[in-house]
Write a protein that holds these residues in place. Sequence first.
Motif, PDB file in Angstrom:
ATOM      1  N   GLN A  96      10.593 -30.806 -22.000  1.00 13.74           N
ATOM      2  CA  GLN A  96      11.184 -29.597 -21.353  1.00 13.74           C
ATOM      3  C   GLN A  96      11.271 -29.284 -23.003  1.00 13.74           C
ATOM      4  OE1 GLN A  96      11.789 -28.425 -18.264  1.00 13.74           O
ATOM      5  NE2 GLN A  96      12.093 -25.915 -19.777  1.00 13.74           N
ATOM      6  N   THR A  97      11.939 -30.226 -24.332  1.00 17.77           N
ATOM      7  CA  THR A  97      12.585 -29.948 -25.453  1.00 17.77           C
ATOM      8  C   THR A  97      12.636 -31.691 -25.979  1.00 17.77           C
ATOM      9  OG1 THR A  97      14.484 -30.590 -24.754  1.00 17.77           O
ATOM     10  CG2 THR A  97      13.840 -28.021 -24.727  1.00 17.77           C
ATOM     11  N   ILE A  98      12.210 -31.137 -27.191  1.00 12.51           N
ATOM     12  CA  ILE A  98      12.101 -32.429 -28.430  1.00 12.51           C
ATOM     13  C   ILE A  98      12.458 -31.931 -29.819  1.00 12.51           C
ATOM     14  CG2 ILE A  98      10.930 -33.883 -30.193  1.00 12.51           C
ATOM     15  CD1 ILE A  98       8.294 -32.736 -28.037  1.00 12.51           C
ATOM     16  N   ARG A  99      13.965 -33.394 -29.787  1.00 13.69           N
ATOM     17  CA  ARG A  99      14.811 -32.464 -30.789  1.00 13.69           C
ATOM     18  C   ARG A  99      14.515 -33.809 -32.087  1.00 13.69           C
ATOM     19  NH1 ARG A  99      20.302 -32.001 -29.587  1.00 13.69           N
ATOM     20  NH2 ARG A  99      20.532 -34.176 -29.519  1.00 13.69           N
ATOM     21  N   ARG A 100      14.797 -33.495 -33.425  1.00 17.01           N
ATOM     22  CA  ARG A 100      14.251 -34.789 -34.411  1.00 17.01           C
ATOM     23  C   ARG A 100      15.921 -35.085 -34.529  1.00 17.01           C
ATOM     24  NH1 ARG A 100      13.449 -34.003 -40.082  1.00 17.01           N
ATOM     25  NH2 ARG A 100      12.714 -36.409 -40.811  1.00 17.01           N
ATOM     26  N   GLU A 101      16.100 -36.370 -34.744  1.00 20.44           N
ATOM     27  CA  GLU A 101      17.120 -36.352 -35.219  1.00 20.44           C
ATOM     28  C   GLU A 101      17.296 -37.077 -37.013  1.00 20.44           C
ATOM     29  OE1 GLU A 101      18.912 -38.386 -32.152  1.00 20.44           O
ATOM     30  OE2 GLU A 101      19.878 -36.406 -31.313  1.00 20.44           O
ATOM     31  N   ASP A 102      18.391 -37.996 -36.824  1.00 21.77           N
ATOM     32  CA  ASP A 102      18.214 -38.651 -38.469  1.00 21.77           C
ATOM     33  C   ASP A 102      18.119 -40.107 -37.119  1.00 21.77           C
ATOM     34  OD1 ASP A 102      19.856 -37.205 -40.103  1.00 21.77           O
ATOM     35  OD2 ASP A 102      21.692 -37.698 -39.178  1.00 21.77           O
ATOM     36  N   ASP A 103      17.357 -40.895 -39.100  1.00 26.50           N
ATOM     37  CA  ASP A 103      16.642 -41.907 -38.686  1.00 26.50           C
ATOM     38  C   ASP A 103      15.321 -42.381 -38.264  1.00 26.50           C
ATOM     39  OD1 ASP A 103      18.575 -43.627 -39.903  1.00 26.50           O
ATOM     40  OD2 ASP A 103      20.555 -42.738 -38.070  1.00 26.50           O
ATOM     41  N   ASN A 104      14.366 -41.278 -38.123  1.00 32.07           N
ATOM     42  CA  ASN A 104      12.984 -40.788 -37.733  1.00 32.07           C
ATOM     43  C   ASN A 104      13.784 -41.601 -35.896  1.00 32.07           C
ATOM     44  OD1 ASN A 104      12.205 -40.993 -40.349  1.00 32.07           O
ATOM     45  ND2 ASN A 104      11.010 -42.731 -40.357  1.00 32.07           N
ATOM     46  N   LEU A 105      14.269 -40.558 -35.483  1.00 33.51           N
ATOM     47  CA  LEU A 105      14.749 -40.389 -34.362  1.00 33.51           C
ATOM     48  C   LEU A 105      13.988 -38.929 -33.751  1.00 33.51           C
ATOM     49  CD1 LEU A 105      17.906 -42.535 -33.166  1.00 33.51           C
ATOM     50  CD2 LEU A 105      15.598 -43.167 -32.542  1.00 33.51           C
ATOM     51  N   LEU A 106      13.296 -39.435 -32.254  1.00 38.34           N
ATOM     52  CA  LEU A 106      12.711 -37.901 -31.328  1.00 38.34           C
ATOM     53  C   LEU A 106      13.931 -37.787 -30.324  1.00 38.34           C
ATOM     54  CD1 LEU A 106       8.648 -37.598 -31.756  1.00 38.34           C
ATOM     55  CD2 LEU A 106      11.374 -35.932 -32.553  1.00 38.34           C
ATOM     56  N   LEU A 123       5.617 -39.111 -38.438  1.00 33.22           N
ATOM     57  CA  LEU A 123       5.491 -38.140 -37.074  1.00 33.22           C
ATOM     58  C   LEU A 123       4.397 -37.265 -37.119  1.00 33.22           C
ATOM     59  CD1 LEU A 123       6.794 -37.017 -34.364  1.00 33.22           C
ATOM     60  CD2 LEU A 123       8.324 -36.118 -35.830  1.00 33.22           C
ATOM     61  N   ARG A 124       3.926 -36.711 -37.057  1.00 30.13           N
ATOM     62  CA  ARG A 124       1.979 -35.621 -37.105  1.00 30.13           C
ATOM     63  C   ARG A 124       2.410 -34.191 -35.502  1.00 30.13           C
ATOM     64  NH1 ARG A 124      -2.381 -36.237 -40.078  1.00 30.13           N
ATOM     65  NH2 ARG A 124      -1.960 -37.953 -40.171  1.00 30.13           N
ATOM     66  N   VAL A 125       2.649 -33.502 -36.507  1.00 32.78           N
ATOM     67  CA  VAL A 125       3.365 -32.086 -35.779  1.00 32.78           C
ATOM     68  C   VAL A 125       1.705 -31.221 -35.867  1.00 32.78           C
ATOM     69  CG1 VAL A 125       4.420 -30.223 -34.680  1.00 32.78           C
ATOM     70  CG2 VAL A 125       6.016 -32.525 -36.361  1.00 32.78           C
ATOM     71  N   PHE A 126       1.271 -30.668 -35.057  1.00 31.14           N
ATOM     72  CA  PHE A 126       0.179 -29.684 -34.895  1.00 31.14           C
ATOM     73  C   PHE A 126       0.972 -28.224 -34.344  1.00 31.14           C
ATOM     74  CE2 PHE A 126      -2.360 -33.378 -35.032  1.00 31.14           C
ATOM     75  CZ  PHE A 126      -3.247 -33.352 -35.514  1.00 31.14           C
ATOM     76  N   PHE A 226       1.817 -18.557 -33.391  1.00 29.91           N
ATOM     77  CA  PHE A 226       2.398 -18.799 -34.582  1.00 29.91           C
ATOM     78  C   PHE A 226       2.096 -19.487 -35.584  1.00 29.91           C
ATOM     79  CE2 PHE A 226       4.797 -19.564 -30.379  1.00 29.91           C
ATOM     80  CZ  PHE A 226       6.106 -19.634 -30.598  1.00 29.91           C
ATOM     81  N   GLU A 227       2.680 -18.621 -36.032  1.00 25.50           N
ATOM     82  CA  GLU A 227       2.432 -19.006 -37.986  1.00 25.50           C
ATOM     83  C   GLU A 227       2.443 -20.115 -38.270  1.00 25.50           C
ATOM     84  OE1 GLU A 227       2.257 -16.829 -42.588  1.00 25.50           O
ATOM     85  OE2 GLU A 227       4.073 -16.922 -40.801  1.00 25.50           O
ATOM     86  N   ALA A 228       1.027 -21.046 -38.955  1.00 28.97           N
ATOM     87  CA  ALA A 228       1.027 -22.377 -39.480  1.00 28.97           C
ATOM     88  C   ALA A 228       1.954 -22.361 -40.986  1.00 28.97           C
ATOM     89  CB  ALA A 228      -0.271 -22.629 -40.136  1.00 28.97           C
ATOM     90  N   VAL A 229       3.388 -23.505 -39.880  1.00 34.19           N
ATOM     91  CA  VAL A 229       4.506 -22.935 -41.301  1.00 34.19           C
ATOM     92  C   VAL A 229       4.459 -24.327 -41.108  1.00 34.19           C
ATOM     93  CG1 VAL A 229       7.118 -22.826 -41.837  1.00 34.19           C
ATOM     94  CG2 VAL A 229       5.110 -21.382 -40.267  1.00 34.19           C
ATOM     95  N   SER A 230       5.045 -24.977 -43.148  1.00 33.74           N
ATOM     96  CA  SER A 230       4.704 -26.326 -43.369  1.00 33.74           C
ATOM     97  C   SER A 230       5.753 -26.583 -44.114  1.00 33.74           C
ATOM     98  CB  SER A 230       3.558 -26.244 -44.520  1.00 33.74           C
ATOM     99  OG  SER A 230       4.236 -28.129 -44.762  1.00 33.74           O
ATOM    100  N   TYR A 231       6.371 -27.531 -42.775  1.00 33.83           N
ATOM    101  CA  TYR A 231       8.617 -27.753 -43.850  1.00 33.83           C
ATOM    102  C   TYR A 231       8.130 -29.091 -44.433  1.00 33.83           C
ATOM    103  CZ  TYR A 231       9.482 -24.722 -39.994  1.00 33.83           C
ATOM    104  OH  TYR A 231       9.905 -23.425 -39.145  1.00 33.83           O
ATOM    105  N   HIS A 232       8.703 -29.378 -45.653  1.00 35.19           N
ATOM    106  CA  HIS A 232       9.157 -30.398 -46.051  1.00 35.19           C
ATOM    107  C   HIS A 232      10.495 -31.201 -45.725  1.00 35.19           C
ATOM    108  CE1 HIS A 232       6.305 -28.611 -48.910  1.00 35.19           C
ATOM    109  NE2 HIS A 232       7.045 -27.421 -49.115  1.00 35.19           N
ATOM    110  N   GLU A 233       9.351 -32.630 -45.063  1.00 36.38           N
ATOM    111  CA  GLU A 233      10.287 -33.328 -44.512  1.00 36.38           C
ATOM    112  C   GLU A 233       9.833 -34.614 -44.424  1.00 36.38           C
ATOM    113  OE1 GLU A 233      11.174 -31.860 -39.991  1.00 36.38           O
ATOM    114  OE2 GLU A 233      11.252 -30.318 -40.646  1.00 36.38           O
TER     115      GLU A 233
END
Length: 280
Positions: A96-106, A123-126, A226-233
């Motif tokens: 249903q939903t995916i949320r990214r948390e601290d310490d490399n946790l989903l 984590l690889r996000v398309f 959706f536009e291809a957006v790249s976040y620096h994480e």
Amino acid sequence: MKRHVYEYDEVVIANNLPGVLYAFVEKRPLLYTPSETHKHDCIESFPALGHFFVEDKDLRLHDNTILTVVFKERLLTILLFNLSYMGLLPLCNKIQTIRREDDNLLKVVTNRSRSIRIKYKTLRVFNPEILHGQLKPKSYKVIDTFKYRGEKLKFDLYKGLEPFVKNMWIETTRTLHVESIIERKALDNFDTSVVSCRYRALEKLEPFLNDYFYLTFVARQTMPIFEAVSYHEENVIYDTRTEKEICHRLNLKKDMKTYWQDAYHWKMREFHLDFNGTIP
């Protein structure tokens, strides 16, 4: 089990074909959220797709040339089935939903409100919109479906260049599917309405008609782009490669059977060729 954490070296998040292809080729666990598609969504066939036992189809274009394509829906079905069979689709299509948390946790919530925690090294996000729900679509792919009466069209696909009434798919059931790419702000304008689509489609088809031809509107389907957006994480890769770029590395493999061993390569071939037997 509520506090159990699943751990992986690399996790893939995707709802599109490049992401599913990457997970299969690299044998990575995939968190897949189904997206709305149209049955005529396709890509032009290229040699590497032959490794996936998917049948291509020759389409006659309006200029009397032949275009060989592979339908995305069919290829996705094959890949997702085999990913599930190999244990690389841990939550199937129940996310249903995916949320990214601290310490490399989903934190993943399923459609029955069950919460699962997954730890990753990479984590690889398309599809960034899966993680960043506040993103708004840049544009929409709009499919207008019409029934037509009169002269029978003698080609399968009209491929245009302009975004409005870009492609037209003709079915033997006298059904016409018109594909347009419409900017988000222009979606409710009269110039991009069903009425305008109908008249523009008739205008484009006129050179191929010699007799009576009439279109009756059936339905409109809109799918966000959706536009291809790249976040620096940290430890997160936003991948924007196409299907062809993902499959390019397959040409470097001498023996493609290694990709299918975990899924009974020989049985999968029979299954995807409409084999009616059972798989042990």
